[in-house]
Motif scaffolding. Structure first.
Motif, PDB file in Angstrom:
ATOM      1  N   VAL A  98       0.855  -1.197   0.000  1.00 45.78           N
ATOM      2  CA  VAL A  98       0.000   0.000   0.000  1.00 45.78           C
ATOM      3  C   VAL A  98       0.889   1.244   0.000  1.00 45.78           C
ATOM      4  O   VAL A  98       1.904   1.295   0.679  1.00 45.78           O
ATOM      5  CB  VAL A  98      -0.913  -0.038   1.251  1.00 45.78           C
ATOM      6  N   VAL A  99       0.505   2.248  -0.801  1.00 45.61           N
ATOM      7  CA  VAL A  99       1.248   3.518  -0.815  1.00 45.61           C
ATOM      8  C   VAL A  99       0.417   4.540  -0.040  1.00 45.61           C
ATOM      9  O   VAL A  99      -0.779   4.716  -0.317  1.00 45.61           O
ATOM     10  CB  VAL A  99       1.473   4.016  -2.268  1.00 45.61           C
ATOM     11  N   TYR A 100       1.048   5.213   0.918  1.00 45.36           N
ATOM     12  CA  TYR A 100       0.327   6.187   1.748  1.00 45.36           C
ATOM     13  C   TYR A 100       0.193   7.519   1.011  1.00 45.36           C
ATOM     14  O   TYR A 100       1.028   7.846   0.163  1.00 45.36           O
ATOM     15  CB  TYR A 100       1.072   6.393   3.070  1.00 45.36           C
ATOM     16  N   PRO A 101      -0.837   8.296   1.369  1.00 44.77           N
ATOM     17  CA  PRO A 101      -0.955   9.619   0.754  1.00 44.77           C
ATOM     18  C   PRO A 101       0.221  10.512   1.166  1.00 44.77           C
ATOM     19  O   PRO A 101       0.755  10.364   2.264  1.00 44.77           O
ATOM     20  CB  PRO A 101      -2.274  10.157   1.317  1.00 44.77           C
TER      21      PRO A 101
ATOM     22  N   ASP B  21      -0.753  16.517 -17.421  1.00 43.88           N
ATOM     23  CA  ASP B  21      -1.898  16.335 -18.341  1.00 43.88           C
ATOM     24  C   ASP B  21      -2.862  15.291 -17.801  1.00 43.88           C
ATOM     25  O   ASP B  21      -4.081  15.413 -17.951  1.00 43.88           O
ATOM     26  CB  ASP B  21      -1.402  15.886 -19.726  1.00 43.88           C
ATOM     27  N   VAL B  22      -2.296  14.247 -17.184  1.00 46.69           N
ATOM     28  CA  VAL B  22      -3.147  13.204 -16.609  1.00 46.69           C
ATOM     29  C   VAL B  22      -3.884  13.777 -15.390  1.00 46.69           C
ATOM     30  O   VAL B  22      -5.077  13.514 -15.193  1.00 46.69           O
ATOM     31  CB  VAL B  22      -2.318  11.949 -16.248  1.00 46.69           C
ATOM     32  N   VAL B  23      -3.173  14.577 -14.602  1.00 46.52           N
ATOM     33  CA  VAL B  23      -3.814  15.211 -13.429  1.00 46.52           C
ATOM     34  C   VAL B  23      -4.982  16.088 -13.891  1.00 46.52           C
ATOM     35  O   VAL B  23      -6.077  16.029 -13.321  1.00 46.52           O
ATOM     36  CB  VAL B  23      -2.774  16.042 -12.623  1.00 46.52           C
ATOM     37  N   ASN B  24      -4.764  16.872 -14.946  1.00 46.37           N
ATOM     38  CA  ASN B  24      -5.842  17.742 -15.458  1.00 46.37           C
ATOM     39  C   ASN B  24      -7.028  16.922 -15.940  1.00 46.37           C
ATOM     40  O   ASN B  24      -8.186  17.262 -15.677  1.00 46.37           O
ATOM     41  CB  ASN B  24      -5.340  18.603 -16.629  1.00 46.37           C
TER      42      ASN B  24
ATOM     43  N   ALA C  36      -5.752  14.992  -6.740  1.00 45.72           N
ATOM     44  CA  ALA C  36      -5.740  14.080  -7.898  1.00 45.72           C
ATOM     45  C   ALA C  36      -4.352  13.458  -8.073  1.00 45.72           C
ATOM     46  O   ALA C  36      -4.226  12.248  -8.303  1.00 45.72           O
ATOM     47  CB  ALA C  36      -6.165  14.831  -9.156  1.00 45.72           C
ATOM     48  N   ALA C  37      -3.305  14.285  -7.940  1.00 45.44           N
ATOM     49  CA  ALA C  37      -1.932  13.773  -8.093  1.00 45.44           C
ATOM     50  C   ALA C  37      -1.642  12.732  -7.027  1.00 45.44           C
ATOM     51  O   ALA C  37      -1.001  11.705  -7.292  1.00 45.44           O
ATOM     52  CB  ALA C  37      -0.944  14.932  -7.981  1.00 45.44           C
TER      53      ALA C  37
ATOM     54  N   ARG D  67      10.285   1.580  -9.677  1.00 49.26           N
ATOM     55  CA  ARG D  67      10.140   2.491 -10.831  1.00 49.26           C
ATOM     56  C   ARG D  67       9.233   3.651 -10.428  1.00 49.26           C
ATOM     57  O   ARG D  67       8.016   3.584 -10.564  1.00 49.26           O
ATOM     58  CB  ARG D  67       9.552   1.738 -12.027  1.00 49.26           C
ATOM     59  N   PRO D  68       9.869   4.704  -9.858  1.00 48.22           N
ATOM     60  CA  PRO D  68       9.046   5.810  -9.356  1.00 48.22           C
ATOM     61  C   PRO D  68       8.079   6.318 -10.431  1.00 48.22           C
ATOM     62  O   PRO D  68       8.443   6.400 -11.600  1.00 48.22           O
ATOM     63  CB  PRO D  68      10.070   6.887  -8.987  1.00 48.22           C
ATOM     64  N   TYR D  69       6.874   6.627  -9.975  1.00 47.02           N
ATOM     65  CA  TYR D  69       5.827   7.062 -10.909  1.00 47.02           C
ATOM     66  C   TYR D  69       5.962   8.560 -11.147  1.00 47.02           C
ATOM     67  O   TYR D  69       6.018   9.357 -10.212  1.00 47.02           O
ATOM     68  CB  TYR D  69       4.468   6.728 -10.290  1.00 47.02           C
TER      69      TYR D  69
END
Ligand code: ACO
Length: 429
Positions: free
Chosen positions: A184-187, A214-217, A194-195, A207-209
């Motif tokens: 699990v990744v914490y906020p 554009d995806v956030v928008n 959204a990000a 592999r850091p994301y």
């Protein structure tokens, strides 16, 4: 203009008041009808029944208009963020910078999920649908977050709103990670709503994301377009369940269940399944259009038609733009988009669809947007649920604050057997 209507029953004339909304729509107030005449009204599916007065969302199905608190959804999708729109829906006005910061801090403070809840997630069968998991988890929130006696009712309510808006997003990402067998990744406090969601979904220690603006928008626009839609099926469920004065979490959980169905929010998943089936069938849309028109075939064109919109759903138009933009920016080609466009082109020229006023709805292009973001198919309706939360919350709040608030309890016309006497089992058949 006439502000009342006359009704003749058994030779007697009754006068019923007409209410006029701020956009000019008119409604006959029948609340005293049974008391006056002994009659009730019958309206299966409530297609013609207003269940409340509301000042949250205005839609006009004939003219394709949708506004939240007066603001056109087109303007909000273009210029606002989901968090700002959520604030607007819940509080009635766009926030000042200070109010927005305070709201964002509150969402951040409530973004973590009780560690014991994780056990619950882990014990659901791997193949369980995330909407079923989500509705159970939201209902369980009351057990994990009971009311605190030292808080005022208003403070408690505001904290519950923040918890829902923030934790449902965390839970959605959490259920996805667990279903994949990933940690699990914490906020993160440095990321906006959204990000943060995208990071919780897709971050990997190896592999850091990279969070693409554009995806956030696109995600903000997707959620804004789903944020409220007046008295739709799931919102009506939230209001109805809430009318029994059960706690907010149970009412929202009921809304999630109603949204799950393929005739409502589940349509975004069903559209992709349909487009994939067309693709697997060689890409020809004609047999699918023919099946949708065949009265002996239960198949319907998913993402087409709407109870209220009898013209193009304004959200579908914006969603198509968001879809083009995100695919363009990500330099992605999705063959399902071509199939969807072909299907739309054929269907909207077809007399069956014209005569039945069937046009693309919000779900028609939204799945392609979600696919471009990397959201898996079985999470599509969960994405809709996150988006609809501000609507459910604001409609619940409005119903709670309504001085005319009543337990929702419709009537019926009984068409069963008349009175008959019990027959002992040996005397039957
Ligand atoms: N494909 C083919 N025919 C359709 C479709 C469709 N998508 N939608 C409605 N019809 C036809 C019906 O067969 C019926 O035809 P008939 O009068 O000749 O018998 C007529 O149109 C009316 O249909 P109803 O189901 O009575 O209309 P209703 O207003 O209840 O339908 C609904 C609204 C449920 C959304 C319907 O259009 C549908 O099933 N669409 C497909 C599912 C979908 O996309 N749902 C998402 C809606 S948007 C949302 O909830 C976010």
């Amino acid at each position: 203009m006439e502000q009342s209507i006359k009704l003749m029953v058994d030779g007697k004339t009754y006068e019923l008041p007409i209410l006029v909304g701020t956009e000019g729509e008119r409604a006959i107030d029948i609340s005293q009808l049974r008391q006056m005449t002994g009659l009730i009204t019958l309206d299966p599916g409530f297609a013609n029944t207003g269940s409340c007065k509301s000042s949250i969302t205005f839609m006009n199905g004939e003219r394709g208009i949708l506004r939240y608190r007066g603001y056109p959804v087109e303007e909000l999708a273009e210029h606002s963020t989901f968090v700002e729109t959520a604030y607007l829906l819940i509080n009635g006005e766009l926030p000042t910078r200070k109010e927005l910061t305070r709201f964002s801090v509150m969402l951040n403070d409530h973004s973590l999920v009780h560690e014991d809840m994780r056990e619950f997630f882990q014990n659901f069968p791997r193949r369980a649908h995330p909407m079923g998991i989500l509705s159970s988890m939201v209902n369980a929130m009351r057990a994990f977050y009971p009311e605190l006696p030292d808080r005022t009712e208003e403070e408690e309510t505001n904290v519950s709103f923040a918890r829902l808006l923030s934790k449902v997003r965390t839970m959605a990402a959490m259920s996805y990670r667990i279903s994949r067998g990933h940690t699990v990744v914490y906020p993160r406090p440095d990321l906006l709503y959204a990000a943060n969601f995208l990071n919780m979904m897709f971050y990997s220690p190896v592999r850091p994301y990279e969070i693409d603006p554009d995806v956030v928008n696109a995600l903000n626009a997707f959620w804004i377009l789903h944020a409220d839609h007046e008295q739709n099926s799931s919102t009506a469920a939230v209001r109805l369940v809430g009318s029994s004065r059960v706690h907010l979490y149970a009412a929202i959980s009921a809304g999630i269940c109603a949204l799950w169905g393929p005739l409502h929010g589940g349509a975004n998943q069903a559209v992709i399944e349909m487009l994939t089936a067309i693709q697997a069938n060689g890409g020809d849309v004609a047999p699918f259009v023919a099946r949708a028109k065949d009265k002996n075939d239960p198949f319907r064109l998913m993402g087409f038609g709407h109870r209220v919109y009898k013209t193009y759903d304004p959200r579908a138009r914006i969603m198509k733009k968001v879809c083009d933009r995100v695919l363009n920016n990500l330099k992605r080609h999705d063959p399902l988009l071509n199939i969807a466009m072909k299907l739309e082109e054929v269907a909207i020229k077809d007399s069956y669809f014209i005569d039945h006023h069937l046009y693309p709805n919000v779900d028609f292009y939204s799945g392609i947007v979600l696919r471009a973001m990397g959201i898996p198919l079985n999470m599509f309706t969960v994405m809709f649920a996150i988006g609809r939360l501000p609507g459910w919350i604001s409609q619940w709040k409005e119903s709670i604050d309504d001085p005319e608030r009543k337990l929702h309890r419709p009537r019926q016309v009984y068409v069963g057997k008349n009175k008959r006497n019990y027959v002992p089992i040996d005397g039957r058949g």
